[in-house]
Design a protein around this motif. Structure first.
Motif, mmCIF file in Angstrom:
data_model
loop_
_atom_site.group_PDB
_atom_site.id
_atom_site.type_symbol
_atom_site.label_atom_id
_atom_site.label_comp_id
_atom_site.label_asym_id
_atom_site.label_seq_id
_atom_site.Cartn_x
_atom_site.Cartn_y
_atom_site.Cartn_z
ATOM 1 N N ARG A 1 -6.337 9.368 1.650
ATOM 2 C CA ARG A 1 -6.470 8.125 2.437
ATOM 3 C C ARG A 1 -7.798 7.430 2.136
ATOM 4 O O ARG A 1 -7.849 6.215 1.962
ATOM 5 N N ARG B 1 0.505 11.928 12.560
ATOM 6 C CA ARG B 1 -0.523 12.563 11.736
ATOM 7 C C ARG B 1 -1.901 12.345 12.368
ATOM 8 O O ARG B 1 -2.115 11.380 13.116
ATOM 9 N N ASP C 1 4.540 9.805 10.273
ATOM 10 C CA ASP C 1 3.542 8.730 10.152
ATOM 11 C C ASP C 1 2.854 8.460 11.494
ATOM 12 O O ASP C 1 1.677 8.101 11.541
ATOM 13 N N ARG D 1 10.139 10.423 8.627
ATOM 14 C CA ARG D 1 8.898 9.762 8.187
ATOM 15 C C ARG D 1 8.236 9.012 9.339
ATOM 16 O O ARG D 1 7.018 9.011 9.487
ATOM 17 N N THR E 1 0.830 -1.215 0.000
ATOM 18 C CA THR E 1 0.000 0.000 0.000
ATOM 19 C C THR E 1 0.864 1.264 0.000
ATOM 20 O O THR E 1 0.415 2.306 -0.460
ATOM 21 N N GLY E 2 2.108 1.159 0.499
ATOM 22 C CA GLY E 2 3.012 2.310 0.432
ATOM 23 C C GLY E 2 3.227 2.736 -1.015
ATOM 24 O O GLY E 2 3.343 3.923 -1.326
ATOM 25 N N ARG F 1 0.776 1.085 6.925
ATOM 26 C CA ARG F 1 0.867 1.719 8.240
ATOM 27 C C ARG F 1 -0.412 1.558 9.051
ATOM 28 O O ARG F 1 -0.406 1.638 10.269
ATOM 29 N N ASP F 2 -1.536 1.358 8.331
ATOM 30 C CA ASP F 2 -2.851 1.364 8.997
ATOM 31 C C ASP F 2 -3.669 0.136 8.605
ATOM 32 O O ASP F 2 -4.889 0.164 8.646
ATOM 33 N N TYR G 1 0.514 5.175 -2.068
ATOM 34 C CA TYR G 1 0.733 6.553 -1.598
ATOM 35 C C TYR G 1 1.890 7.191 -2.372
ATOM 36 O O TYR G 1 1.860 8.384 -2.686
ATOM 37 N N ARG G 2 2.896 6.389 -2.687
ATOM 38 C CA ARG G 2 4.028 6.907 -3.463
ATOM 39 C C ARG G 2 3.588 7.268 -4.892
ATOM 40 O O ARG G 2 4.065 8.246 -5.465
HETATM 41 O O1 DC Z 1 5.916 1.640 2.959
HETATM 42 P P1 DC Z 1 6.520 2.878 2.283
HETATM 43 O O2 DC Z 1 7.708 3.424 2.995
HETATM 44 O O3 DC Z 1 6.766 2.686 0.831
HETATM 45 O O4 DC Z 1 5.350 3.972 2.421
HETATM 46 C C1 DC Z 1 5.519 5.282 1.946
HETATM 47 C C2 DC Z 1 4.719 6.276 2.772
HETATM 48 O O5 DC Z 1 3.323 6.085 2.547
HETATM 49 C C3 DC Z 1 4.918 6.198 4.282
HETATM 50 O O6 DC Z 1 5.907 7.117 4.729
HETATM 51 C C4 DC Z 1 3.565 6.553 4.837
HETATM 52 C C5 DC Z 1 2.596 6.287 3.734
HETATM 53 N N1 DC Z 1 1.731 5.128 3.963
HETATM 54 C C6 DC Z 1 0.594 5.334 4.693
HETATM 55 O O7 DC Z 1 0.368 6.434 5.185
HETATM 56 N N2 DC Z 1 -0.284 4.310 4.869
HETATM 57 C C7 DC Z 1 -0.040 3.109 4.342
HETATM 58 N N3 DC Z 1 -0.931 2.125 4.516
HETATM 59 C C8 DC Z 1 1.146 2.877 3.612
HETATM 60 C C9 DC Z 1 2.030 3.900 3.454
#
Ligand code: DC
Length: 231
Positions: free
Chosen positions: A115, A193, A190, A186, A36-37, A136-137, A40-41
Motif C-alpha cells: 500500500r 482489513r 476490503d 472481496r 488504482t485497482g 478503495r481509499d 494492486y492487480r
Molecule cells: O477495483 P478493483 O476491483 O480492480 O480492485 C482490485 C482490488 O485491489 C480490490 O479488491 C482491493 C484492492 N484495492 C485497494 O485495496 N485499494 C485501492 N485503492 C484499489 C484497489
C-alpha cells in the motif's frame, strides 16, 4: 479564464462500475483517469507469476521483497480511450482481471508495504490535478483533500452479473456463483482489513447505481461537479 482543475476520488465496492464511470468522467472533462485497482492487480499478477503465491496462499514477506523489482507505469491507449498498465515494460492489461488474480488481490492489497508504495505513486500522479482516480481509499487516504468524492455501490448480485458478462465476453469460463462469491468476499476483505479499509469518507457523496444507466450516472455527476466548481 481556465476552468479549475480538481481531483475526483471514486471509491466503492468491487465491480460496481467505478472504472467505467471514472473513465467516462475523465473523457468528458479532459482529465486523466487512474485505475488504482489495476496497480494492486499488477502486483498480484507479478507475485503469482514469480512464486510468491502458491495454491492461493500469499507469502507476504516474499511479496515485500519483490516490491523493488516491480516497476509499474501507465501508457495511454487511444483505441481504448484509457491508459494500459505495464509491469517492467510488459503490457499486462489483459492479464490482470482473471478470476485467479481477483481471488488473491485482496490479500496482496492488505500488505502495508504494498500500500505504501502504490499510494506514494498515486499521490505523485495526482500532483498536477485534473485526475479522476478510482479505488478503495482514494478519498480517505490518497487524496483526503480531493474536492469531489464519490462513494459507489450497487446490489451484490447486480454487480456479479455485470462482471460475469464481462468475463464471459472476454472468453473466460466462469460461473455466476463463483463471481458472486468473489464479489462478496472481496467486499468483506476490503472493508475489514487493518490498513486503509474501504469506507465512505465523511464528505463523500453516495451513488448507488443498481438501477442507473451510465448516462444517468453522468447526469448525476455533472450536477455535483458544477456545484463544486461554482464554490
Ligand atoms: O477495483 P478493483 O476491483 O480492480 O480492485 C482490485 C482490488 O485491489 C480490490 O479488491 C482491493 C484492492 N484495492 C485497494 O485495496 N485499494 C485501492 N485503492 C484499489 C484497489
Amino acid at each position: 479564464m481556465d476552468t479549475k482543475r480538481i481531483i475526483i476520488a471514486i471509491d466503492g465496492h468491487s465491480s460496481c462500475g467505478k472504472s467505467t464511470f471514472a473513465k467516462a468522467i475523465a473523457a468528458r472533462l479532459g482529465y486523466i483517469f487512474i485505475d488504482t485497482g489495476a496497480m494492486y492487480r499488477a502486483v498480484t499478477l507479478y507475485a503469482l507469476e514469480n512464486g510468491a503465491i502458491n495454491s492461493g496462499i500469499v507469502d507476504d514477506d516474499m511479496v515485500v521483497r519483490m516490491l523493488d523489482e516491480i516497476n509499474i507505469d501507465f501508457r495511454f491507449n487511444p483505441q481504448r480511450g484509457a491508459s494500459d498498465i505495464y509491469v517492467n515494460g510488459d503490457l499486462v492489461e489483459g492479464k490482470i482481471r482473471t478470476i485467479e488474480v481477483s481471488n488473491c488481490v485482496s490479500a496482496v492489497s492488505s500488505i502495508g508495504a504494498v500500500r505504501s508504495k502504490l499510494v506514494a505513486m498515486q499521490q505523485q500522479m495526482g500532483l498536477r490535478r485534473g485526475v479522476v482516480m478510482d479505488g478503495r481509499d482514494i478519498g480517505t487516504v490518497v487524496f483526503p483533500e480531493a474536492e469531489l468524492k464519490i462513494y459507489m455501490t450497487a446490489d451484490a448480485m447486480v454487480r456479479a452479473q455485470r462482471r460475469y458478462k464481462e468475463l464471459v465476453a472476454a472468453g473466460d469460463s466462469v460461473t455466476l456463483e463463483e463471481i458472486y462469491e468473489n464479489v462478496v468476499s472481496r467486499d468483506k476483505a476490503d472493508m475489514s482489513r487493518a490498513i486503509s479499509p474501504l469506507r465512505k469518507a465523511d464528505d463523500a457523496l453516495v451513488l448507488d447505481n443498481s438501477n442507473m444507466s451510465v448516462e444517468e450516472q453522468m447526469a448525476w455527476f455533472m450536477e455535483r461537479y458544477e456545484e463544486v466548481l461554482s464554490k
